[in-house]
Scaffold this motif. Structure first.
Motif, PDB file in Angstrom:
ATOM      1  N   LYS A  48       1.201  -6.619   2.162  1.00 57.80           N
ATOM      2  CA  LYS A  48       1.000  -6.501   0.721  1.00 57.80           C
ATOM      3  C   LYS A  48       2.349  -6.439   0.003  1.00 57.80           C
ATOM      4  O   LYS A  48       3.355  -6.000   0.556  1.00 57.80           O
ATOM      5  CB  LYS A  48       0.183  -5.242   0.399  1.00 57.80           C
ATOM      6  CG  LYS A  48      -1.209  -5.250   1.008  1.00 57.80           C
ATOM      7  CD  LYS A  48      -2.071  -6.336   0.406  1.00 57.80           C
ATOM      8  CE  LYS A  48      -3.457  -6.382   1.025  1.00 57.80           C
ATOM      9  NZ  LYS A  48      -4.227  -5.174   0.759  1.00 57.80           N
ATOM     10  N   ASP A  63      -1.751  -4.054  -5.016  1.00 61.30           N
ATOM     11  CA  ASP A  63      -2.807  -4.182  -4.008  1.00 61.30           C
ATOM     12  C   ASP A  63      -2.756  -3.062  -2.971  1.00 61.30           C
ATOM     13  O   ASP A  63      -3.324  -3.198  -1.879  1.00 61.30           O
ATOM     14  CB  ASP A  63      -2.689  -5.536  -3.299  1.00 61.30           C
ATOM     15  CG  ASP A  63      -2.817  -6.701  -4.265  1.00 61.30           C
ATOM     16  OD1 ASP A  63      -3.679  -6.609  -5.173  1.00 61.30           O
ATOM     17  OD2 ASP A  63      -2.048  -7.671  -4.144  1.00 61.30           O
ATOM     18  N   ALA A 105       2.824  -1.629  -6.801  1.00 55.91           N
ATOM     19  CA  ALA A 105       2.042  -1.992  -5.612  1.00 55.91           C
ATOM     20  C   ALA A 105       0.615  -2.273  -6.072  1.00 55.91           C
ATOM     21  O   ALA A 105      -0.293  -1.447  -5.898  1.00 55.91           O
ATOM     22  CB  ALA A 105       2.080  -0.870  -4.583  1.00 55.91           C
ATOM     23  N   ASP A 138      -0.131  -1.665   2.284  1.00 48.51           N
ATOM     24  CA  ASP A 138      -0.602  -2.096   3.600  1.00 48.51           C
ATOM     25  C   ASP A 138       0.327  -3.197   4.095  1.00 48.51           C
ATOM     26  O   ASP A 138       0.990  -3.869   3.293  1.00 48.51           O
ATOM     27  CB  ASP A 138      -2.036  -2.638   3.523  1.00 48.51           C
ATOM     28  CG  ASP A 138      -3.065  -1.518   3.490  1.00 48.51           C
ATOM     29  OD1 ASP A 138      -2.906  -0.551   4.264  1.00 48.51           O
ATOM     30  OD2 ASP A 138      -4.009  -1.609   2.674  1.00 48.51           O
ATOM     31  N   SER A 160      -4.440   0.905  -6.502  1.00 47.66           N
ATOM     32  CA  SER A 160      -3.439   0.066  -7.158  1.00 47.66           C
ATOM     33  C   SER A 160      -2.424   0.929  -7.903  1.00 47.66           C
ATOM     34  O   SER A 160      -2.800   1.890  -8.580  1.00 47.66           O
ATOM     35  CB  SER A 160      -4.123  -0.894  -8.134  1.00 47.66           C
ATOM     36  OG  SER A 160      -3.158  -1.644  -8.850  1.00 47.66           O
TER      37      SER A 160
END
Length: 716
Positions: A57, A51, A49, A54, A174
Motif C-alpha cells: 500500500k 488505503d 495512507a 499494509d 484510511s
C-alpha cells in the motif's frame, strides 16, 4: 449467584486495569508531538495512507514547513550558502523510509550570492515501504513513526533549528486528512525526461543541452537547478537559447568547485500560465574540468604558502627553501612547547649522567638526533601514504586514535614509575641484555628521540604550520625533506649542546643529587598521564577515562609485584597479571568505544560548533566569523584557549564587532575538518582564521597573543 459473585470481582479488576491502560495510552498519545513552532517556522509531521498500512500500500509521511514572511529553508543543493533540511527516521522492524521527494525549489538572491530553497509553505514527502516483516501489535494496531528533523532557516541572518516528532498511523482504515497537501507536493515534483541530456566543458563554462522537453515550452525561459552542489557560480549571469527542440544553456563553472562529476542530475523549471512545471534529467559530462583554485589564506608571516594543495607554484625553489627554513625554526621552537617538557626532563638526566664523559655526550647527541629525524620522516611518510590511500589525516593524527592515547598513557605511567624508583628496567631483562644496554647508552638516546617525536607531534610551533601545509602539496621526496628538517630543528639544540665543551664544563658533576632530581622528574610524566586521560575522556567519554585509570592502576600493581623478591613475587605477580588480564578483557573495550554523542558541543555559550558550510552561511548574513581549529590533545590549543581566547578584552572586541565564534574540534578524526585545514594550507592544529565577506581569510599565528587578535579584529 455465589459463582457469579466470584467471577464478577476478577472481571471488574480486569476491566479496571484495561481502562487504566487505555487511559495511560491516551495520555501518552496526547503527549506525542507532531508539530514544533519557532519564531521563524512552524514544522509539522504529516502522514498520508489512504488505503491503510499494509504491504504494497502507498504510505507517505512528510515534514511540512510553514515559513514566516521573508524566511526560507533550503533544497538538497542549497546554492552558495545554506544547509539542506535533513530527516532522520526511527521506524518499527519491517518499515523502511525512502529519500525525500524534493519539490521544485526557487532561486533566492541574497546580495551577490544566490541560494536554492523554499519560502511560504513546503511539504517534504518521504515514501514508506511496508514489508511483510512489519508486525503491528494486536491490541494496538498502529504504525509509530518517529522523526528527528534539522533545518536551517534564514532571512538576512540564519538560525539552525531542529525538532523531535512522533506520529501514530492506524494500520486499518484510511489516513487521508492531509491528502490535499500531499497531492500538491506530488504535483510540485519534477518529472523525469525520457531522453538523455549532455554537458560539454568549454573553457570555464558548462554548455548544457537538454532534449525531450514538451513542445509547449519551446521559446520559454527556463530555470536551471543542478543537484550537485558547488559546481556552478550560482549567482552569476548565464545564457540560454533554443535550437528547435533542444534547450541550451552556458553556465559559468565555480572557481572553487567541490569536485569533477562525470554525471550531473539537473532540474529545470518553467512557468506556463499559472502552472509551474518541473523536469529532471541526467547529463553526462564530457571534456576536461579546469584546474581548481583553492581559496587563499592571508598570512603576513608566510606569503609564499598561498596555493592549492596538490598544485605546483611557479616559484617552487624559493618557496621550498622558505618552507625548509620555517621547518628548521619551527622544529627548534618545538622544544619550548609544553608537550615536550617530559622529554626535556629525560634529556636533563642524560646530560647530567654523562657530564664527565664528553665522548658519551657526543655519541648520545648523535643517537638522539638520529631518533628524532628518522621518527619525523617515518611519521611523515606514514601520513603521506595514508592520505594517498584516501584517508583524511593531518599532523598529530595518531592521537586521534583512543588506542594510541591509551598506549601512550601506559608508556608514560611505566616511565614515571621507573623515575620514581618503583622498579628498574634491569629487573625485567636478562643480565646480558642489561649489560649490553649499559655498554651502549646510545640506544637509550635513540629511543628517547623516538619518544620525543611521538609526544611532541600533537603540537604545532610557529613556522611549522605553513611548512607542514606545503609538504602535502609537494612531491614525496620534497615533502619528506621538510619532515626531516623539522626533526633536525628539534634535535639541533641537543646536538649542539652535546658537542659543546663549554657546556660540558658548566654541567654539575654526577652525585647524590641526581637520585633526587630523577625522582622529581617522575611528576612531569604523571602530569602527562593526567593530560592523556583527559584527552581520552574527550574521545571515549567518562567511561573510557575511568576504564583507562583502572587499567593503569592495575598495570602499576603488576609492575610493583614484579619488583618483589622470593616466593612472594611469583604469587603476587601471578595474581596481579590475572587481574590485569581480566580487567582488560571485561572493560577494555570502553577505552576505544566512541561517545554516543559525537557532536561537537560549544565550550561556552559564546562558541558554536563548526560544521561544513557554516562559515558561508554566517558570511551570507554579513557577519564576520572567527574559527578556532582545535583538539583536546593539542596542548598549545588549550593554552591559547585558556589565555588569549578567554581574555576579557578579546571577548569584548568579538562582541562589539558581532563576530560569530566557531570551534572546529579535531580531537577525533574528522575528514571535513581535515579538508577545511587543507584549503587553508594547513594540516595540523592549532589554526585560527578570521573571515570577512569580500576579503581573503586571515590566518593568525599558532601561539596567539591578545595584541595579535585585537589588531586583526580592528580591521573589521
Amino acid at each position: 449467584m455465589i459463582l457469579l459473585k466470584h467471577l464478577t470481582r476478577p472481571l471488574a479488576a480486569l476491566l479496571f486495569t484495561a481502562s487504566c491502560a487505555l487511559s495511560t495510552g491516551a495520555i501518552a498519545q496526547n503527549s506525542f508531538k507532531t508539530a514544533v513552532t519557532t519564531e521563524q517556522v512552524q514544522a509539522e509531521l504529516m502522514a498520508h495512507a489512504p488505503d491503510g498500512v499494509d504491504p504494497g500500500k502507498a504510505v507517505w509521511v512528510g515534514l511540512q514547513l510553514h515559513h514566516q514572511p521573508d524566511w526560507h529553508t533550503y533544497w538538497k543543493n542549497s546554492g552558495d550558502s545554506g544547509l539542506a533540511t535533513s530527516l532522520s527516521w526511527t521506524l518499527p522492524d519491517g518499515v523502511l523510509a525512502g529519500d525525500i521527494a524534493w519539490p521544485l525549489p526557487v532561486k533566492i538572491p541574497i546580495g551577490n550570492l544566490a541560494n536554492y530553497g523554499y519560502d511560504n509553505t513546503v511539504l517534504l514527502p518521504v515514501p514508506l515501504t511496508i514489508t511483510p516483516d512489519f508486525k503491528p501489535s494486536v491490541l494496538n494496531p498502529e504504525l509509530e513513526v518517529k522523526l528527528r528533523a534539522s533545518w536551517l532557516v534564514c532571512k538576512l541572518e540564519c538560525v539552525p533549528q531542529d525538532g523531535d516528532f512522533v506520529l501514530r498511523i492506524p494500520v486499518k482504515g484510511s489516513t487521508a486528512m492531509q491528502g490535499a497537501a500531499f497531492e500538491a507536493a506530488f504535483k510540485a515534483q519534477p518529472q523525469p525526461l525520457s531522453q538523455a541530456s549532455s554537458i560539454a566543458i568549454e573553457d570555464r563554462t558548462l554548455r548544457v543541452s537538454v532534449i525531450g522537453l514538451p513542445a509547449s515550452l519551446q521559446g520559454q525561459t527556463l530555470e536551471f537547478f543542478p543537484e550537485t552542489p558547488e559546481i556552478i557560480e550560482t549567482a552569476a549571469k548565464w545564457t540560454q537559447s533554443w535550437q528547435g527542440a533542444v534547450w541550451t544553456a552556458v553556465v559559468p563553472i565555480a572557481q572553487h568547485r567541490s569536485g569533477d562529476p562525470q554525471v550531473m542530475p539537473l532540474v529545470l523549471a518553467a512557468q506556463l500560465g499559472s502552472e509551474r512545471l518541473g523536469f529532471v534529467t541526467q547529463a553526462k559530462v564530457t571534456g576536461t574540468w579546469p584546474a581548481m583554485v583553492a581559496p587563499s589564506a592571508a598570512n603576513a608571516t608566510t606569503p609564499a604558502t598561498q596555493w592549492a594543495p596538490g598544485s605546483t607554484p611557479a616559484n617552487l625553489p624559493s618557496s621550498l627553501w622558505l618552507a625548509l627554513l620555517g621547518a628548521l625554526l619551527g622544529g627548534m621552537i618545538l622544544n619550548l612547547m609544553p608537550c615536550v617538557f617530559p622529554v626535556l626532563a629525560i634529556k636533563v638526566v642524560g646530560f647530567a649522567r654523562h657530564g664527565n664523559n664528553p665522548r658519551r655526550q657526543r655519541v648520545g647527541g648523535l643517537a638522539y638526533s638520529a631518533g628524532v629525524v628518522l621518527s619525523f620522516v617515518a611519521l611523515g611518510a606514514l601520513m603521506l601514504v595514508l592520505r594517498g590511500a584516501g584517508a583524511q589525516l593531518g599532523w598529530g593524527f595518531q592521537l586521534q586514535s583512543p588506542a594510541v592515547v591509551a598506549a601512550l598513557a601506559a608508556l608514560f605511567t611505566v616511565i614515571g614509575l621507573n623515575l620514581a624508583g618503583v622498579f628498574e628496567f634491569g629487573q625485567f631483562v636478562p643480565s646480558n641484555v642489561a649489560l649490553l644496554e649499559a655498554k651502549n647508552p646510545s640506544v637509550d638516546a635513540f629511543l628517547s628521540g623516538i619518544l620525543a617525536v611521538v609526544i611532541a607531534s600533537p603540537c604545532t610551533a610557529p613556522f611549522m604550520g605553513a611548512s607542514l601545509g606545503l609538504a602535502l602539496a609537494l612531491p614525496p621526496l620534497q615533502a619528506l625533506a621538510i619532515f626531516a628538517t623539522l626533526g633536525l630543528g628539534m634535535a639541533l639544540p641537543y646536538l649542539a649542546a652535546s658537542w659543546s665543551p663549554a657546556l660540558a664544563r658548566k654541567l654539575p658533576r654526577p652525585g647524590a643529587w641526581m637520585a633526587t632530581f630523577r625522582h622529581a622528574m617522575a611528576f612531569p610524566m604523571f602530569a602527562t598521564v593526567v593530560w592523556l586521560v583527559w584527552v581520552l575522556g574527550q574521545q571515549s567519554g567518562i567511561d573510557g577515562a575511568a576504564t583507562l585509570l583502572t587499567l593503569l592502576l592495575s598495570l602499576a600493581l603488576v609492575i610493583w609485584t614484579l619488583g618483589l623478591r622470593g616466593r612472594t613475587r611469583w604469587v603476587m605477580s601471578t595474581l596481579a597479571i590475572a587481574v590485569f588480564a581480566l580487567l582488560t578483557a571485561s572493560i577494555g573495550q570502553n577505552v576505544i568505544r566512541p561517545q554516543e554523542n559525537t557532536s561537537n558541543p560549544a565550550s561556552t555559550a559564546l562558541w558554536q560548533p563548526w560544521a561544513p558550510g557554516k562559515v558561508d552561511q554566517v558570511l551570507a548574513s554579513g557577519a564576520p566569523v572567527f574559527v578556532d581549529f582545535t583538539a583536546a590533545w593539542c596542548v598549545t590549543c588549550q593554552y591559547n584557549k585558556k589565555t588569549t581566547l578567554a581574555n576579557a578584552e578579546v571577548l569584548a572586541d568579538f562582541a562589539a564587532r558581532k563576530v560569530t565564534l566557531l570551534r572546529a574540534d579535531w580531537t577525533r578524526q574528522d575528514p571535513a575538518i581535515t579538508a577545511a585545514l587543507a584549503q587553508l594550507g594547513r594540516n595540523g592544529v592549532p589554526v585560527y582564521v578570521l573571515y570577512q565577506t569580500g576579503r581573503a581569510p586571515v590566518v593568525l599565528s599558532e601561539i596567539l597573543s591578545v595584541a595579535e587578535v585585537r589588531t586583526a579584529l580592528a580591521t573589521l
